[in-house]
Design an enzyme around this catalytic site. Structure first.
Site, mmCIF file in Angstrom:
data_model
loop_
_atom_site.group_PDB
_atom_site.id
_atom_site.type_symbol
_atom_site.label_atom_id
_atom_site.label_comp_id
_atom_site.label_asym_id
_atom_site.label_seq_id
_atom_site.Cartn_x
_atom_site.Cartn_y
_atom_site.Cartn_z
ATOM 1 N N ALA B 80 -0.797 -39.898 0.335
ATOM 2 C CA ALA B 80 -1.343 -40.945 -0.516
ATOM 3 C C ALA B 80 -0.555 -40.799 -1.781
ATOM 4 C CB ALA B 80 -2.877 -40.848 -0.541
ATOM 5 N N GLU B 81 0.227 -41.773 -2.072
ATOM 6 C CA GLU B 81 1.137 -41.543 -2.959
ATOM 7 C C GLU B 81 0.646 -41.822 -4.559
ATOM 8 O OE1 GLU B 81 1.762 -43.469 -0.407
ATOM 9 O OE2 GLU B 81 3.478 -42.382 0.728
ATOM 10 N N TYR B 109 6.046 -47.352 -4.178
ATOM 11 C CA TYR B 109 5.459 -48.515 -4.593
ATOM 12 C C TYR B 109 3.660 -48.310 -4.402
ATOM 13 C CZ TYR B 109 9.980 -50.540 -4.360
ATOM 14 O OH TYR B 109 11.324 -50.585 -4.289
ATOM 15 N N PRO B 110 3.115 -47.630 -3.669
ATOM 16 C CA PRO B 110 1.691 -47.425 -3.787
ATOM 17 C C PRO B 110 1.392 -46.453 -4.991
ATOM 18 C CG PRO B 110 2.174 -47.219 -1.546
ATOM 19 C CD PRO B 110 3.704 -47.268 -2.429
ATOM 20 N N HIS B 150 13.095 -47.481 3.881
ATOM 21 C CA HIS B 150 13.687 -46.233 3.781
ATOM 22 C C HIS B 150 15.166 -46.094 3.231
ATOM 23 C CE1 HIS B 150 10.624 -45.677 6.790
ATOM 24 N NE2 HIS B 150 10.775 -44.260 6.710
#
Lengths: 387, 347
Positions: B80-81, B109-110, B150
């Site tokens: 979970a970024e 981006y999260p 990526h």
């Protein structure tokens, strides 16, 4: 001390259906009844404790009313009313010890009051002179966070830090630390809160998730956020959940104090849902008549958290009219001070915001600051020359 | 010249004792060595991210650190970024020096709200009472034949955000020092690692802290007279190769490795362009609103009367990063850089 000798509940005005799962000690008719394992927390409350709960709730409401008026007069750009939620905020925050840390949302004036933050300092934010207002370290109370739910992760990280520091579960409850984070029903839909539950769960962080379900996320009822009662949300993360009557300050205190004790003892996080109601608008920019039945608010007023405690204090002889008058006088003085203080709040010059963009020197900021200073100097000279 | 490969903690002891050693290291191993130094020097430093512990990171940049520093300090986080960065903020408030790893550029981006709205602003909104010494390491850039998400270059997003610093080493030497400087800095830092260069090796001087260039300063990596080429991260090698080819044609190209995208060392670029009169900027990120646009604007302003040609940019196009089998056409390669140099010299 609180005596649990209350009679069976009598019918109350209004048609609010409090969920049967919501834990309650203090009924709207001012009676205190036992509520299982949490009872010792209520029984141990002294007269001073009870008076302190009452005082913080009244001061919060007086201040909130004054702030709402000051917004209407143009002194504040916005106000976020807390009216109706005083028991949830004050009761829970009274479960904190000085070494604990609180991460509020943005409506949690009662939390600030209970932590000893001068409520007038919140005006810096809503008057538009500063994005913060107080020193988070002075009272172990973080700044307000406006991005809904974002603070839940900050609280979780802080609580993980407590574990790393071996500052909980030491065997010495006077030194153990815990964290509480405040958010609303709307935040339960945010990814950040769900990630916070994951991180807190797997790390067994000493953290209490305190959800004030005030029934609406601006206009959206809780039914738009969840198919299940919010206090069930923790279960899938391995975090026990408790639902409490959010307008019962004793229940909010007892359940939160117990959860914080468990956290400090190394037993991990708890999710508390305080079932309450936002008597006011979402903010002073909001018009709740577009989405709420006005009868709703009338029904909830019958469950007013302050009137309820006052009734109990009177019936149980913990306080008399003199005490209530004293608190009212103190509230009026706070409101007067707020009126006076708000007009004196001025934004610092832009220089300080250049300085604060980074902690260490940043050449771009320095360059723009110098350009701006030169421009301002020239403009002021021109204005002087034109006079 | 002494050559040692500090794959183990024991080999690093000499470096930690302050003696200077020279080792031949890849960029990935150099950053690993720098992380080891930083973790040794700063007990509050913690590494946190997905697969950084047991696996040693998908690029092995944190290889061996779990064994040396234990799971309390090298933390395999949930996937979970936002959670990684958000909890790093809380840890920083608690006095820790979090070094986060976001596994790939396209997965940052999260975490954007936590980086842009929370991390970048807390120092300012707390009136300077809070400092957020958080490092976010992100392998970035293309050229390794990866699947989508990526290969991206998001540096402009972060450079555009006041409160953040954005740095990117292009060599093992810089990787070794800059990660240590980033950990010791007190502002939040995006530490962008050019993944296509992870396996490039070079001699690295270890232990000689005074030899490290300050974070935020650009470096002239190839002196020249006729034209200035500014690049950073993965594009520096491309720039150097183009300069080498140009030398064969009798053109002397000065190559500047920017090293930092926020702040940008405009003084160094200005000094060079005043001598050469011509400037080409190369990066993999889309040219539109990229770092090159900012450099072109500022250098045009600073060096207006010295410029013999407009500032030219070579970089990615305004399209989602293409599939791997077309990335060679998208990425600024030596031919495109030579083309831009020739165009700048044609004025």
């Amino acid at each position: 001390m609180v005596d649990m000798g209350g009679s069976q509940p009598v019918g109350t005005a209004g048609a609010v259906d409090l969920p049967e799962t919501a834990l309650q000690f203090l009924s709207p008719d001012g009676q205190v009844r036992s509520a299982g394992p949490y009872s010792p927390y209520v029984e141990s409350l002294t007269t001073d404790d009870l008076r302190s709960l009452y005082r913080d709730m009244v001061l919060t409401r007086k201040f909130d009313a004054e702030a709402t008026a000051l917004q209407r007069q143009g002194e504040l750009g916005l106000w976020v009313p807390s009216i109706g939620q005083e028991a949830a905020q004050v009761g829970s925050a009274h479960g904190l010890k000085p070494q604990d840390f609180a991460f509020p949302g943005y409506r949690d004036h009662g939390v600030l009051a209970s932590r000893g933050v001068d409520l007038v300092q919140t005006f810096a934010h809503t008057r538009g002179v500063d994005h913060g207002g107080w020193d988070p370290r002075e009272h172990n109370c973080h700044l307000y966070t406006l991005v809904v739910g974002a603070q839940t992760l900050h609280a979780t990280g802080y609580a993980i830090g407590i574990v790393k520091d071996h500052a909980c579960a030491t065997g010495d409850p006077t030194k153990d630390e815990a964290v509480i984070v405040y958010f609303g029903d709307g935040a339960t839909s945010e990814g950040d809160l769900n990630e916070a539950l994951v991180f807190a769960g797997v790390n067994q962080a000493p953290l209490v998730f305190f959800c004030q379900n005030n029934q609406y996320a601006i206009s959206e009822p809780t039914s738009r956020q969840s198919r299940v009662p919010l206090f069930h949300r923790g279960a899938g993360f391995g975090i026990p959940g408790v639902q409490v009557d959010g307008n019962d300050v004793l229940a909010c205190y007892a359940v939160t104090a117990a959860a914080l004790d468990a956290a400090r003892a190394g037993m991990g996080p708890t999710f508390i849902e305080a079932f309450t109601y936002r008597l006011g608008a979402h903010t002073t920019s909001d018009d709740p008549t577009r989405y709420r039945d006005s009868h709703d608010a009338e029904s909830w007023k019958a469950l007013d958290p302050i009137a309820r405690l006052r009734l109990y204090l009177t019936l149980s002889d913990h306080a008399d009219q003199n005490f209530f008058d004293e608190v009212d006088v103190e509230g009026a003085a706070l409101a007067a001070r707020a009126r006076e203080a708000v007009r004196k709040l001025e934004a610092p010059p832009l220089d300080s915001f250049f300085d604060l963009a980074y902690n260490e020197p940043h050449p771009l900021v320095a360059e723009e600051h110098a350009e701006w200073t030169a421009f301002e100097t020239a403009r002021l000279e021109l204005m002087g020359a034109g006079r | 010249m002494t050559v040692t490969i500090p794959d183990t903690a024991a080999d690093m002891d000499t470096a930690q004792s302050g003696q200077t050693e020279v080792a031949r290291l890849s960029l990935a191993k150099a950053i690993n060595a720098g992380l080891r130094e930083a973790m040794t020097r700063h007990p509050k430093a913690v590494i946190m991210g997905e697969d950084v512990g047991q696996l040693g990171g998908v690029f092995r940049v944190t290889d061996g650190l779990l064994d040396s520093f234990g799971p309390e300090r090298v933390i395999d986080t949930p996937l979970a970024e936002a959670g990684i960065v958000g909890t790093a903020i809380g840890l920083a408030m608690r006095g820790y020096l979090p070094i986060c790893e976001i596994q790939f550029d396209g997965f940052v981006y999260p975490a954007l709200d936590q980086i842009v709205s929370q991390l970048a602003k807390l120092h300012s909104r707390s009136g300077g009472r809070l400092t957020l010494p958080v490092v976010i390491r992100v392998p970035y850039g293309g050229g390794i034949g990866a699947v989508e998400h990526h290969s991206e270059s998001p540096e402009a997003l972060f450079a555009h955000t006041p409160g953040l610093r954005v740095v990117t080493p292009s060599t093992p030497q810089d990787g070794y020092w800059m990660i240590q400087q980033a950990v010791e800095a007190t502002d939040p830092i995006l530490f962008l690692e050019p993944k296509a260069r992870y396996w490039d090796s070079a001699d690295v001087r270890l232990g000689d802290r005074d030899a490290a260039l300050p974070l935020g300063k650009a470096a002239v990596v190839a002196p020249g007279r006729d034209i200035t080429l500014v690049a950073y991260g993965p594009s520096v090698r491309v720039g150097l190769e183009a300069a080498e080819l140009a030398r064969g044609e009798g053109v002397s190209v000065e190559v500047i490795d920017l090293r930092s995208v926020s702040p940008i060392d405009f003084d160094a670029i200005e000094e060079s362009v005043r001598r050469t009169g011509r400037l080409v900027v190369v990066h993999e990120a889309p040219v539109f609103f990229g770092a090159g646009a900012e450099i072109a604007a500022r250098i045009s302003q600073r060096c207006f009367y010295n410029l013999e040609a407009p500032v030219l940019r070579v970089g990615g196009f305004h399209m989602p990063y293409p599939p791997a089998r077309r990335e060679a056409d998208y990425l600024p390669d030596v031919d495109r850089v030579i083309g831009a140099l020739a165009q700048a010299l044609s004025y």
